[in-house]
Design a protein around this motif. Structure first.
Motif, PDB file in Angstrom:
ATOM      1  N   ILE A   1      -2.465  20.425   3.940  1.00 32.87           N
ATOM      2  CA  ILE A   1      -3.786  20.379   4.576  1.00 32.87           C
ATOM      3  C   ILE A   1      -4.921  20.765   3.637  1.00 32.87           C
ATOM      4  CG2 ILE A   1      -2.846  20.843   6.874  1.00 32.87           C
ATOM      5  CD1 ILE A   1      -4.210  23.707   6.443  1.00 32.87           C
ATOM      6  N   ILE A   2      -4.610  21.059   2.376  1.00 32.86           N
ATOM      7  CA  ILE A   2      -5.630  21.620   1.482  1.00 32.86           C
ATOM      8  C   ILE A   2      -6.818  20.670   1.294  1.00 32.86           C
ATOM      9  CG2 ILE A   2      -4.719  20.889  -0.772  1.00 32.86           C
ATOM     10  CD1 ILE A   2      -6.109  24.353   0.120  1.00 32.86           C
ATOM     11  N   LYS A   3      -6.575  19.358   1.257  1.00 32.27           N
ATOM     12  CA  LYS A   3      -7.685  18.416   1.094  1.00 32.27           C
ATOM     13  C   LYS A   3      -8.611  18.473   2.309  1.00 32.27           C
ATOM     14  CE  LYS A   3      -8.817  13.678  -0.030  1.00 32.27           C
ATOM     15  NZ  LYS A   3      -8.339  12.356  -0.350  1.00 32.27           N
TER      16      LYS A   3
ATOM     17  N   ASN B   1       6.156  30.848  -2.391  1.00 33.14           N
ATOM     18  CA  ASN B   1       4.719  30.707  -2.535  1.00 33.14           C
ATOM     19  C   ASN B   1       3.951  31.369  -1.398  1.00 33.14           C
ATOM     20  OD1 ASN B   1       5.151  29.259  -4.865  1.00 33.14           O
ATOM     21  ND2 ASN B   1       5.113  27.295  -3.846  1.00 33.14           N
ATOM     22  N   TYR B   2       2.639  31.326  -1.523  1.00 37.30           N
ATOM     23  CA  TYR B   2       1.745  31.933  -0.541  1.00 37.30           C
ATOM     24  C   TYR B   2       1.393  30.912   0.529  1.00 37.30           C
ATOM     25  CZ  TYR B   2       1.307  35.982  -3.479  1.00 37.30           C
ATOM     26  OH  TYR B   2       1.594  37.116  -4.183  1.00 37.30           O
ATOM     27  N   GLY B   3       1.387  31.387   1.773  1.00 40.24           N
ATOM     28  CA  GLY B   3       1.077  30.508   2.900  1.00 40.24           C
ATOM     29  C   GLY B   3       0.028  31.127   3.794  1.00 40.24           C
ATOM     30  N   TYR B   4      -0.275  30.401   4.835  1.00 34.88           N
ATOM     31  CA  TYR B   4      -1.286  30.862   5.778  1.00 34.88           C
ATOM     32  C   TYR B   4      -0.775  32.087   6.551  1.00 34.88           C
ATOM     33  CZ  TYR B   4       1.642  28.345   9.067  1.00 34.88           C
ATOM     34  OH  TYR B   4       2.706  27.905   9.796  1.00 34.88           O
TER      35      TYR B   4
ATOM     36  N   THR C   1       2.349  27.348  -0.298  1.00 30.22           N
ATOM     37  CA  THR C   1       3.493  26.749   0.383  1.00 30.22           C
ATOM     38  C   THR C   1       3.211  25.271   0.668  1.00 30.22           C
ATOM     39  OG1 THR C   1       2.635  27.287   2.568  1.00 30.22           O
ATOM     40  CG2 THR C   1       4.116  28.914   1.536  1.00 30.22           C
ATOM     41  N   ARG C   2       4.250  24.554   0.995  1.00 35.32           N
ATOM     42  CA  ARG C   2       4.121  23.129   1.287  1.00 35.32           C
ATOM     43  C   ARG C   2       3.172  22.889   2.461  1.00 35.32           C
ATOM     44  NH1 ARG C   2       9.048  18.990   2.724  1.00 35.32           N
ATOM     45  NH2 ARG C   2       7.694  17.246   3.209  1.00 35.32           N
ATOM     46  N   THR C   3       3.249  23.726   3.480  1.00 34.43           N
ATOM     47  CA  THR C   3       2.385  23.568   4.650  1.00 34.43           C
ATOM     48  C   THR C   3       0.916  23.672   4.265  1.00 34.43           C
ATOM     49  OG1 THR C   3       4.111  24.650   5.946  1.00 34.43           O
ATOM     50  CG2 THR C   3       2.002  24.348   7.012  1.00 34.43           C
TER      51      THR C   3
ATOM     52  N   TYR D   1      -2.351  25.063  14.175  1.00 30.41           N
ATOM     53  CA  TYR D   1      -3.803  25.173  14.236  1.00 30.41           C
ATOM     54  C   TYR D   1      -4.240  26.090  13.107  1.00 30.41           C
ATOM     55  CZ  TYR D   1      -3.377  23.205  18.908  1.00 30.41           C
ATOM     56  OH  TYR D   1      -3.094  22.396  19.967  1.00 30.41           O
ATOM     57  N   PHE D   2      -5.200  25.631  12.336  1.00 35.49           N
ATOM     58  CA  PHE D   2      -5.729  26.415  11.217  1.00 35.49           C
ATOM     59  C   PHE D   2      -7.193  26.699  11.489  1.00 35.49           C
ATOM     60  CE2 PHE D   2      -2.257  23.864   9.641  1.00 35.49           C
ATOM     61  CZ  PHE D   2      -1.527  24.751   8.886  1.00 35.49           C
ATOM     62  N   PHE D   3      -7.530  27.978  11.615  1.00 30.83           N
ATOM     63  CA  PHE D   3      -8.915  28.381  11.801  1.00 30.83           C
ATOM     64  C   PHE D   3      -9.512  28.561  10.409  1.00 30.83           C
ATOM     65  CE2 PHE D   3      -7.016  29.295  15.794  1.00 30.83           C
ATOM     66  CZ  PHE D   3      -8.027  29.199  16.736  1.00 30.83           C
ATOM     67  N   VAL D   4     -10.421  27.668  10.038  1.00 30.09           N
ATOM     68  CA  VAL D   4     -11.053  27.707   8.723  1.00 30.09           C
ATOM     69  C   VAL D   4     -12.434  28.322   8.911  1.00 30.09           C
ATOM     70  CG1 VAL D   4     -11.823  26.337   6.758  1.00 30.09           C
ATOM     71  CG2 VAL D   4      -9.770  25.646   8.033  1.00 30.09           C
TER      72      VAL D   4
END
Length: 166
Positions: free
Chosen positions: A134-136, A21-24, A128-130, A79-82
């Motif tokens: 965090i999608i919510k 799948n696709y991930g960050y 991806t699972r990762t 760390y996810f930069f949104v």
């Protein structure tokens, strides 16, 4: 994790490492490297250097609509930069993806991703699972950013100093 709104739908720019799948877009922090430096360098490496790393660092550091999500999973801190796409790049996201595909060299051992694309935020089967973990939080953050922008636009001509003074 850049996102873009197209026809009232939200899409995330995600990449595929190998099969699956696709991930960050991201990676491991190098010695003596800060979080912003890591994010900029990894995005730069995985997107075929389409945006200069210095520009990425500047935008991550100084854009007012960049938020950071922190997630600890199996003793590793992510760390996810949104951020909205316009804060990341002046190029339209679809043109960006097309440019990436034009630069892709089949069989190049330096390809960190075999594909990147815009994935609808509700299409979790492709993630991806990762990312699914965090999608919510990502959705809530995007909604907050949009509501805050609407609030500022609505109140841009309102004199808050008069209200405070009274």
């Amino acid at each position: 994790m850049p996102y873009v709104e197209i026809d009232d739908n939200i899409y995330l720019l995600l990449g595929k490492a190998n099969v699956g799948n696709y991930g960050y877009l991201g990676g491991t922090q190098e010695r003596n490297e800060g979080v912003i430096q890591t994010a900029a360098r990894e995005f730069w490496e995985e997107t075929k250097q389409l945006i200069p790393v210095r520009e990425l660092k500047r935008r991550l550091k100084y854009s007012l609509d960049v938020d950071v999500l922190r997630k600890v999973y199996k003793n590793i801190t992510y760390y996810f930069f949104v951020m909205p796409w316009k804060s990341l790049c002046d190029m339209h996201p679809r043109k960006f993806v097309e440019s990436w595909h034009r630069q892709q060299i089949p069989g190049d051992r330096f390809n960190e991703k075999i594909d990147i694309k815009l994935v609808h935020i509700d299409d979790q089967d492709q993630m991806t699972r990762t990312v699914r973990m965090i999608i919510k939080r990502v959705k809530n953050l995007i909604l907050f950013q949009q509501n805050f922008k609407d609030f500022l636009n609505y109140h841009q001509n309102y004199d808050f100093t008069a209200m405070i003074a009274s």
